[in-house]
Design an enzyme around this catalytic site. Structure first.
Site, short mmCIF file in Angstrom:
data_model
loop_
_atom_site.label_atom_id
_atom_site.label_comp_id
_atom_site.label_asym_id
_atom_site.label_seq_id
_atom_site.Cartn_x
_atom_site.Cartn_y
_atom_site.Cartn_z
N GLU A 1 0.81 -1.22 0.00
CA GLU A 1 0.00 0.00 0.00
C GLU A 1 0.85 1.27 0.00
OE1 GLU A 1 -4.21 0.74 1.99
OE2 GLU A 1 -2.62 0.74 3.48
N GLU B 1 2.20 1.63 -3.37
CA GLU B 1 1.14 2.06 -4.28
C GLU B 1 0.88 3.56 -4.14
OE1 GLU B 1 -3.61 1.20 -5.27
OE2 GLU B 1 -2.66 0.24 -3.53
N CYS C 1 -8.64 -1.90 3.56
CA CYS C 1 -8.50 -3.08 4.42
C CYS C 1 -9.75 -3.35 5.25
CB CYS C 1 -7.28 -2.96 5.32
SG CYS C 1 -7.19 -1.42 6.24
N SER D 1 -7.42 1.84 -2.62
CA SER D 1 -6.19 1.07 -2.82
C SER D 1 -6.55 -0.31 -3.34
CB SER D 1 -5.43 0.94 -1.50
OG SER D 1 -4.44 -0.05 -1.59
N LYS E 1 -15.41 -9.72 7.90
CA LYS E 1 -14.39 -10.60 7.33
C LYS E 1 -15.01 -11.92 6.86
CE LYS E 1 -10.87 -7.87 7.83
NZ LYS E 1 -10.18 -7.32 6.65
N GLU F 1 -16.00 -11.00 3.48
CA GLU F 1 -14.86 -10.68 2.62
C GLU F 1 -14.21 -11.92 2.03
OE1 GLU F 1 -10.82 -7.98 2.91
OE2 GLU F 1 -11.35 -9.24 4.61
N GLU G 1 -12.60 -12.17 -5.81
CA GLU G 1 -11.44 -11.34 -6.15
C GLU G 1 -10.27 -11.53 -5.19
OE1 GLU G 1 -15.30 -9.27 -7.21
OE2 GLU G 1 -14.44 -10.06 -5.36
N CYS H 1 -10.69 -1.39 14.42
CA CYS H 1 -10.94 -2.82 14.63
C CYS H 1 -11.08 -3.16 16.11
CB CYS H 1 -9.81 -3.64 14.03
SG CYS H 1 -9.62 -3.40 12.25
#
Length: 455
Positions: free
Chosen positions: A142, A145, A162, A182, A221, A224, A229, A375
């Site tokens: 990241e 990037e 994230c 991102s 999660k 996710e 992907e 989190c």
């Protein structure tokens, strides 16, 4: 939803959240948090949408006093799978778990990672990893990037990706900002890919025989890991039925595993994480709190821009710490001054996005976490009463920051196991192989809202 509505409707195929109507007392707490804090319930008309809209953040479950709403419980399936002798069992612990689990045993918010590792090994796992390693890996990709977007006139501001609840929110309500996200996968999904590719090859293991589990503070999660992907080991080995992550359990599910076992958590000795993909840097640990992703990324971005690390007294970036809904800062990165923002809780992102659209503000980098406090306040963490919620979440954050203050390795790019991973396998951040395994894509899902404006 209307102010008079007292319960949320969920689709039966919701991968993260389950509702038991028989336990619902129509207290309205779920509606209030979804409407006022998460803002999803007030942004769509259920009479027009293709199905009930949910970003799987789990805050409704956190607020439900009767357990009518809870995460989809996968730990019961796991208990059966742990009995099998023909599979290799791996598990990884996310940063915010270790500073919350002690609350269930009246031990406070200190770091209990060593006891958790010991318990999981006694439970039958062959390898126990730290998702902080995955966080370090995320920052390597990241931060590079971000530097590349700045140097090559890429799409700015770049938003963190994230938090899967935030990603879902953007895909449904703000698809015009998807190019700003991102492309990096989250620490959990990066780590899982490395377990089933790099680690499997290093240990000469059959990836299809690895049962890979994650313990997370987050219900989103669970959703996710089902995204096509993010599952990249399948393509790497050309095995269609291979999943990078087989199960995600919440912190609460880990507590249930503990309490249903005959193991006394309080008296457990501490054990170390397995290696490679072992313990990460304290910068990666900061992912467990609001502002932590930003701080970790800026530490490594400074190195990528200047070829040297921040001086010792500049490592702690107080400009991005705090608990305000939106925190803005200008950070001197040597070669460039970066304008950044940190969003603490999804309700605070709307006004920021509107300002960006109107060109009233400009940034290089924006961190967004759906749950307030980050989190550490996730939808899968131990439940708290309204009276204790603010103070205990704050102590979770302080415990994470204390770990960072005293750590030996405070930069993601200084983690020797990260360095070894790139030397042996990935090459360099944003390499072709890294792009293939560690990056993802996003989809415009506004069609779920229905109506002629979203046909």
């Amino acid at each position: 939803m209307k102010d008079s509505d007292l319960e949320i409707i969920y689709s039966e195929d919701n991968p993260a959240i389950v509702k038991d109507d028989l336990k619902c007392i129509q207290c309205g707490y779920c509606v209030k948090v979804c409407r006022d804090e998460i803002t999803v319930a007030k942004r769509y008309d259920i009479n027009k949408s293709l199905k009930p809209i949910c970003i799987h953040c789990g805050q409704c479950a956190n607020m439900c006093p009767t357990e009518a709403i809870h995460e989809r419980l996968d730990y019961l399936k796991l208990k059966q799978l742990l009995k099998r002798k023909d599979i290799i069992k791996t598990i990884s612990i996310a940063p915010a778990v270790r500073v919350a689990i002690g609350e269930a045993f009246s031990l406070g918010e200190d770091n209990y990672e060593g006891k958790i590792v010991s318990f999981l090994k006694k439970l039958g796992f062959d390898y126990v990893f730290d998702i902080t390693f995955g966080a370090d890996l995320t920052i390597m990709e990241e931060a590079m990037e971000l530097v590349n977007r700045i140097k090559n006139n890429g799409t700015l501001p770049m938003f963190t990706s994230c938090c899967p609840a935030w990603v879902s929110y953007a895909e449904i309500f703000y698809p015009n900002f998807l190019p700003n996200l991102s492309t990096c996968k989250s620490p959990i999904t990066m780590q899982s890919t490395m377990i089933k590719t790099y680690f499997a090859e290093e240990k000469d293991l059959d990836a299809s025989k690895i049962l890979n589990v994650v313990i997370a503070p987050c219900t989103a999660k669970k959703s996710e890991i089902k995204r096509d992907e993010v599952n990249k080991a399948r393509d790497y080995f050309k095995k269609d039925d291979l999943k990078d992550t087989d199960y995600v359990l919440t912190t609460r599910e880990l507590i249930s595993l503990l309490k249903e076992s005959s193991i006394d958590f309080k008296t457990l000795s501490s054990e170390e994480f397995s290696s490679p993909l072992g313990k990460g840097s304290s910068a990666g640990l900061l992912f467990g709190k609001t502002g932590g992703v930003m701080e970790a990324a800026l530490r490594s971005a400074y190195y990528f821009l200047n070829g040297k690390d921040l001086e010792k007294d500049a490592i702690t970036l107080q400009e991005v710490r705090g608990l305000e809904g939106v925190r803005e800062a200008e950070v001197d990165m040597g070669e460039v001054t970066l304008k950044v923002a940190v969003v603490n809780g999804i309700k605070n992102v709307v006004h920021l996005l509107e300002k960006i659209e109107k060109k009233e503000v400009t940034y290089h980098f924006v961190e967004v976490m759906s749950c307030s406090y980050g989190c550490a306040g996730g939808g899968g963490q131990p439940k708290l009463t309204l009276l204790e919620m603010k103070e205990k979440k704050k102590r979770r954050l302080q415990s994470i920051e204390k770990e960072d203050d005293h750590a030996k390795i405070r930069f993601c790019h200084k983690n020797p196991e990260i360095e070894e991973l790139y030397q042996k396998f990935l090459g360099k951040p944003n390499s072709l192989l890294a792009e293939k395994l560690l990056h993802t894509s996003f989809k415009n899902r506004s069609y779920l809202l229905g109506g002629k404006d979203h046909a």
